[in-house]
Design an enzyme around this catalytic site. Structure first.
Site, PDB file in Angstrom:
ATOM      1  N   ARG A 227       1.490 -64.215  59.769  1.00 31.39           N
ATOM      2  CA  ARG A 227       1.750 -63.709  58.412  1.00 31.39           C
ATOM      3  C   ARG A 227       1.343 -62.240  58.329  1.00 31.39           C
ATOM      4  O   ARG A 227       0.370 -61.814  58.954  1.00 31.39           O
ATOM      5  CB  ARG A 227       0.959 -64.523  57.369  1.00 31.39           C
ATOM      6  CG  ARG A 227       1.307 -65.994  57.308  1.00 31.39           C
ATOM      7  CD  ARG A 227       2.751 -66.243  56.920  1.00 31.39           C
ATOM      8  NE  ARG A 227       3.069 -65.697  55.609  1.00 31.39           N
ATOM      9  CZ  ARG A 227       2.838 -66.338  54.460  1.00 31.39           C
ATOM     10  NH1 ARG A 227       2.275 -67.543  54.469  1.00 31.39           N
ATOM     11  NH2 ARG A 227       3.165 -65.789  53.308  1.00 31.39           N
TER      12      ARG A 227
ATOM     13  N   LYS B 172      -0.826 -75.883  46.525  1.00 30.63           N
ATOM     14  CA  LYS B 172       0.622 -75.672  46.524  1.00 30.63           C
ATOM     15  C   LYS B 172       1.391 -76.986  46.445  1.00 30.63           C
ATOM     16  O   LYS B 172       2.590 -77.020  46.704  1.00 30.63           O
ATOM     17  CB  LYS B 172       1.027 -74.893  47.777  1.00 30.63           C
ATOM     18  CG  LYS B 172       0.356 -73.528  47.883  1.00 30.63           C
ATOM     19  CD  LYS B 172       0.762 -72.799  49.150  1.00 30.63           C
ATOM     20  CE  LYS B 172       0.041 -71.465  49.263  1.00 30.63           C
ATOM     21  NZ  LYS B 172       0.445 -70.714  50.484  1.00 30.63           N
TER      22      LYS B 172
ATOM     23  N   PRO C  68       5.635 -69.778  47.370  1.00 32.16           N
ATOM     24  CA  PRO C  68       4.975 -69.766  46.061  1.00 32.16           C
ATOM     25  C   PRO C  68       3.490 -70.118  46.196  1.00 32.16           C
ATOM     26  O   PRO C  68       3.127 -71.057  46.895  1.00 32.16           O
ATOM     27  CB  PRO C  68       5.727 -70.851  45.287  1.00 32.16           C
ATOM     28  CG  PRO C  68       7.075 -70.907  45.935  1.00 32.16           C
ATOM     29  CD  PRO C  68       6.825 -70.647  47.393  1.00 32.16           C
ATOM     30  N   GLU C  69       2.648 -69.331  45.544  1.00 41.43           N
ATOM     31  CA  GLU C  69       1.213 -69.590  45.619  1.00 41.43           C
ATOM     32  C   GLU C  69       0.804 -70.546  44.512  1.00 41.43           C
ATOM     33  O   GLU C  69       1.609 -70.932  43.669  1.00 41.43           O
ATOM     34  CB  GLU C  69       0.454 -68.265  45.584  1.00 41.43           C
ATOM     35  CG  GLU C  69       0.913 -67.350  46.724  1.00 41.43           C
ATOM     36  CD  GLU C  69      -0.042 -66.218  47.046  1.00 41.43           C
ATOM     37  OE1 GLU C  69      -1.260 -66.352  46.806  1.00 41.43           O
ATOM     38  OE2 GLU C  69       0.425 -65.194  47.591  1.00 41.43           O
TER      39      GLU C  69
END
Length: 289
Positions: A278, A71, A21-22
């Protein structure tokens, strides 16, 4: 010696595709906690049992304010206990869901309830009970959060423009851009026509200012909508006569997870490669240099 299994290629691919989640999600959750629970005495429990001792120390105490930094989520209680702040990082699989009070489902690490509504925390990377000093130390490690009105991007700009790292890597560094994740990284660079492979020291002042302004606008809108939408009006499904995009994060985007599909602007197939563990997505035509 303890042996550790090496992930298969398929497992590694799955890990890279999972989306943490950003920052907009964490700010959205903080706002919901404040709307529903701020100023109320809450029942705190740990149905799973892993946070039972800490929950017992907060049970019946009044919640003060919930606050997000990047975050990281902090929920403060008006308690005499020095450790009166719940510190949560959702990680890759964590969720905080608001539901009418009922028997807990699944592995609920922490439940906060006013007797009618419950906020259930499941699968976080961590959930800790900390002091003010510990919160200060945690926040001090983070960079500037584009969603926060008190963020100062100037120190971050200086670090970026002195760096030999790629801007695609720098944008994912939480010590620089707190709350920015893989989606906002890819989408902001595309929207501004900046190659993710350009070194930070080759990013001009006006380009950095544009990156920051775009992140502020997109991420604050993400807090309100609780989803990520980055396409401009002329590239929406309605404007282009195309089908809406279907993806876990639930928004319309230009390049994120669109590998091999045509760019909405130039038609070039979207590219993908791994950058520092990523998946990176970009358009080689619109983001030259």
């Amino acid at each position: 010696m303890l042996s550790v299994a090496t992930p298969s290629v398929a497992q590694t691919r799955l890990i890279r595709l999972m989306s943490m989640p950003e920052g907009h999600v964490i700010h959205h959750l903080a706002a919901k906690l404040n709307t529903h629970f701020a100023g109320q005495r809450l029942h705190a429990s740990s149905p799973q049992g892993r946070f039972a001792a800490e929950a017992a120390r907060l049970d019946g105490e009044q919640m003060g304010v919930a606050e997000a930094f990047g975050k990281h989520l902090f929920i403060e209680f008006d308690a005499d206990d020095p450790a009166h702040i719940v510190y949560i990082h959702l990680g890759l699989i964590g969720t905080l869901q608001f539901e009418p009070e009922a028997a807990p489902r699944g592995q609920v690490r922490l439940r906060l309830s006013d007797g009618e509504l419950a906020a259930d925390l499941r699968g976080p990377q961590w959930c800790r009970l900390i002091t003010e000093a510990e919160r200060g130390a945690a926040v001090a490690k983070l960079g500037a959060d584009p969603i926060r009105d008190d963020a100062d991007p100037e120190p971050i700009r200086l670090k970026v423009q002195r760096s030999g790292r790629s801007v695609g890597s720098l944008l994912m560094d939480q010590k620089l851009f707190a709350g920015v994740g893989n989606i906002y990284r890819a989408e902001t660079l595309f929207r501004l026509g900046i190659s993710p492979f350009r070194e930070g020291k080759k990013i001009r002042r006006n380009e950095f200012d544009s990156i920051w302004a775009d992140l502020v606008g997109l991420m604050k809108e993400g807090v309100k909508a609780a989803r990520i939408d980055t396409v401009r009006p002329e590239h929406t499904p309605e404007a282009m006569g195309r089908d809406p995009r279907k993806d876990d994060h639930g928004g319309e985007v230009y390049v994120y997870r669109r590998t091999g599909q045509p760019c909405y602007i130039c038609g070039t197939p979207i590219r993908e490669q791994v950058m520092e563990g990523r998946n990176l997505f970009w358009c080689p035509t619109c983001q030259k240099g």
